[in-house]
Structure formats: C-alpha cells, structure tokens
Write a protein that holds these residues in place. Structure first.
Motif, PDB file in Angstrom:
ATOM      1  N   LYS A  16       0.839  -1.217   0.000  1.00  0.00           N
ATOM      2  CA  LYS A  16       0.000   0.000   0.000  1.00  0.00           C
ATOM      3  C   LYS A  16       0.869   1.261   0.000  1.00  0.00           C
ATOM      4  O   LYS A  16       0.456   2.307  -0.485  1.00  0.00           O
ATOM      5  N   ASP A  17       2.090   1.150   0.549  1.00  0.00           N
ATOM      6  CA  ASP A  17       2.985   2.316   0.587  1.00  0.00           C
ATOM      7  C   ASP A  17       3.541   2.676  -0.788  1.00  0.00           C
ATOM      8  O   ASP A  17       4.303   3.637  -0.908  1.00  0.00           O
ATOM      9  N   ALA A  18       3.197   1.891  -1.782  1.00  0.00           N
ATOM     10  CA  ALA A  18       3.683   2.203  -3.146  1.00  0.00           C
ATOM     11  C   ALA A  18       2.677   3.073  -3.903  1.00  0.00           C
ATOM     12  O   ALA A  18       2.792   3.231  -5.116  1.00  0.00           O
ATOM     13  N   GLU A  19       1.722   3.666  -3.181  1.00  0.00           N
ATOM     14  CA  GLU A  19       0.748   4.534  -3.874  1.00  0.00           C
ATOM     15  C   GLU A  19       1.468   5.733  -4.506  1.00  0.00           C
ATOM     16  O   GLU A  19       2.411   6.274  -3.921  1.00  0.00           O
ATOM     17  N   TYR A  20       1.002   6.113  -5.653  1.00  0.00           N
ATOM     18  CA  TYR A  20       1.712   7.166  -6.393  1.00  0.00           C
ATOM     19  C   TYR A  20       0.751   8.060  -7.163  1.00  0.00           C
ATOM     20  O   TYR A  20      -0.353   7.652  -7.522  1.00  0.00           O
ATOM     21  N   ASP A  21       1.215   9.299  -7.359  1.00  0.00           N
ATOM     22  CA  ASP A  21       0.555  10.214  -8.293  1.00  0.00           C
ATOM     23  C   ASP A  21       1.425  10.241  -9.540  1.00  0.00           C
ATOM     24  O   ASP A  21       2.641  10.410  -9.445  1.00  0.00           O
ATOM     25  N   ALA A  22       0.795  10.092 -10.701  1.00  0.00           N
ATOM     26  CA  ALA A  22       1.561  10.143 -11.955  1.00  0.00           C
ATOM     27  C   ALA A  22       1.089  11.335 -12.782  1.00  0.00           C
ATOM     28  O   ALA A  22      -0.099  11.442 -13.108  1.00  0.00           O
ATOM     29  N   TRP A  23       2.022  12.221 -13.072  1.00  0.00           N
ATOM     30  CA  TRP A  23       1.717  13.461 -13.802  1.00  0.00           C
ATOM     31  C   TRP A  23       2.313  13.384 -15.200  1.00  0.00           C
ATOM     32  O   TRP A  23       3.469  12.997 -15.348  1.00  0.00           O
ATOM     33  N   PRO A  24       1.542  13.796 -16.209  1.00  0.00           N
ATOM     34  CA  PRO A  24       2.097  13.722 -17.575  1.00  0.00           C
ATOM     35  C   PRO A  24       3.088  14.850 -17.852  1.00  0.00           C
ATOM     36  O   PRO A  24       2.862  15.994 -17.467  1.00  0.00           O
ATOM     37  N   ILE A  25       4.171  14.489 -18.468  1.00  0.00           N
ATOM     38  CA  ILE A  25       5.151  15.472 -18.950  1.00  0.00           C
ATOM     39  C   ILE A  25       5.049  15.442 -20.476  1.00  0.00           C
ATOM     40  O   ILE A  25       5.359  14.433 -21.106  1.00  0.00           O
TER      41      ILE A  25
END
Ligand code: GSH
Length: 301
Positions: free
Chosen positions: A69-78
């Motif tokens: 669960k600690d691998a949750e991430y926000d991914a933003w487009p570049i």
C-alpha cells in the motif's frame, strides 16, 4: 550519394527535421520556470507512456498488486513534445530533461531518482520485490536490466527514429539499425527459449524494463509496421513471453498511465488512485459534461 560536406566544427544552424526536431537542442538546462505539481501520495512520478515511462508505472502497479500500500503514487504527464521536460521544476529532478523522473516524498527529505533503470532498482530495493537481494539471481537480473538500458537506444533512437520519425526514409541508417534490432530480438528469443522470464524462473525488473520496448514492437504497438518489417513473429519464444507479460493485469494498467494518444479507453492522463483506471480514462471523461469532467479530475488529486 549525399552532398553533405563535413564541417570542421559542428554548429547548430538549422533544425534537423523530422518528428521531435522542435525539442532537440545541443544544450542542457531549463528553458523556463515551471513548478511541478505535487499530489497526496508518497511517490510523485513525472512521466509519459513511452516505453521508458511505462517501465515505472508498470512497476508501481505490480508493487500495489503485491499488496504494498505504501507504493501509492501520483503520476503526472510530462508533455515532451511541448517541452515540459525543460521546465525548471523538472530539470531540478532530472538534469538530463528526460522522462521518467520520480520523487520519493516518504522520508524526511524528498529523494529524486532519474533514469528508468535506476528508478526500478530503487523501488525494487525499497519494497524487496522483483530483484533478488543477492547471489547469482541478482547478478542475472541486473545484467539483463543493464543490457536493456544499453541496447534500447539502438532500438529506439536508432531503428525507431529512422523507421518512424526521420524526415525521409534513409536506406543506410535503416539497414544498420534494423540489423541491430533483429540481432537484439534474437538475443532475447534465444534466452527465452530456455527461460520462462528474462532473468530466470521469476518475473523481475528485467522483464519490466525489457517488455515495453521489445514487447511493444512485437505486439505491433510501437512504430506502426515495425513488427512486420522486422518479422517479429519469427521470434517464437519472445512472442510467447510478450503475450504472457501483456496478460498481467498490472501491466495492462501500468502501460496506459500518462498515455496521451491512441484509443481513448487506453489513455489515463493522470493517475492518482486505483479507481482512475475505471473512472478517469479519456473515454469516460469525454462522456461527461465539461463541469462534471473538471469535477472528476479535481476529485482525483
Ligand atoms: N535513459 C533514459 C532515457 C529516457 C528517455 O529517452 N526519455 C525520452 C522519452 S522515452 C524523453 O524524455 N525525451 C525527451 C527529450 O529527449 O527531450 C531512461 O531510461 O530513463
């Protein structure tokens, strides 16, 4: 024969032509001030769904699928075509101005990690997954990971560039890089004849690094027509493996994160929550009224 006369000193005088000519330049550093967005999760990924970008979002989805669960991430487009990689905030986390780049904000100080191979090793060590801790299995996994990092520039920057992106079809570089691309496919095919996964009996960061590049071409997803041109169907064991990895649910999710083109049901521009794959792909967002679509996007962050 070319009329090109080699000057004594190369100068940047004219655009080189072809796709991406507008973003290529012979100097590093930022071109403009731009902060990067930061979401709520421990990991902030700044990326795009190219093969190098897919590696990291696949890794996160695989870690989450294993219950981390600690691998949750926000991914933003570049948007590399628009030059986002030259914004000051991005250059701060990757002085090389290339996606993917990661910031780990789980500790007292943010840690930046750039280069997809380094990011895979960082995450594998942090979570104790997909990279054996020691011994011959670790050596084999890292050998294949570094093989990918050294080989893919010939496949992408060499073959892919001249096959798909250069302003004209030039025979000499296409021959040179098609030969090398086929040699690399054969390396993998021979390995996969003896081994279920790239580094041995277990799925690892070697598969996660290699699949987006070689699986992408073999499955006809990268550089339209390249699978036929390189006769990838002849690499029987590689095809078996490419389909096997493609069938992994985490791979199906990871490869569409920060995807900005293609089928709208396979475009997830930003990823902030597991539910985004169900609720926020472009086909779903486009079906909403503009104010609802904005609300759905805001809600996600
Ligand atoms: N060795 C790097 C390569 C990264 C890379 O080439 N990224 C490309 C997209 S796949 C990029 O950001 N290109 C933008 C540019 O060249 O300005 C890695 O594996 O992370």
């Amino acid at each position: 024969m070319t009329e090109y006369v080699l000057p004594k000193v190369w100068k940047w005088e004219q655009p080189s032509g072809g796709q991406f000519a507008s973003i290529n330049r012979p100097i590093a550093g930022p071109t403009h001030d731009e902060e990067l967005p930061v979401g709520k999760h421990p990991f902030q990924l700044y990326s795009l769904a190219t093969p190098n970008g897919q590696k990291v979002s696949i890794m996160f989805e695989e870690l989450l699928a294993r219950g981390h669960k600690d691998a949750e991430y926000d991914a933003w487009p570049i948007r590399i075509g628009d030059g986002d990689q030259f914004g000051s905030g991005f250059v701060d986390i990757n002085p090389n101005s290339k996606i993917p780049a990661l910031v780990d904000r789980s500790g007292p100080k943010p840690v930046r990690v750039f280069e997809s191979g380094a990011i895979l090793v960082y995450l594998a060590e942090k979570f104790g997954e997909f990279l054996p801790a020691s011994g011959p299995e670790r050596a084999e996994t890292l050998s294949w990971l570094f093989w990918q990092m050294g080989s893919a520039p010939f496949l992408g920057g060499g073959f892919g560039h001249f096959f798909a992106y250069a302003p004209e079809k030039f025979e000499y570089p296409i021959n040179r890089y098609a030969m090398e691309a086929k040699r690399q496919f054969d390396v993998l095919n021979r390995r996969l004849a003896d081994s279920e996964y790239i580094a041995g009996a277990d799925y690892s960061i070697a598969d996660i690094a290699i699949w987006p590049w070689y699986g992408g071409i073999a499955l006809g997803r990268s550089y339209p027509g390249a699978d036929e041109f390189l006769a990838t169907h002849e690499y029987e064991h590689l095809m078996r493996w490419a389909k096997q990895i493609d069938a992994r649910p985490a791979v199906g999710r990871g490869r569409i994160v920060n995807k900005l083109s293609g089928d709208e049901s396979e475009q997830l521009h930003e990823r902030h929550d597991a539910s985004d794959f169900e609720l926020r792909t472009e086909d779903k967002i486009k079906g909403l009224a503009p104010d609802q679509a904005e609300a759905v996007k805001d809600d996600a962050i």
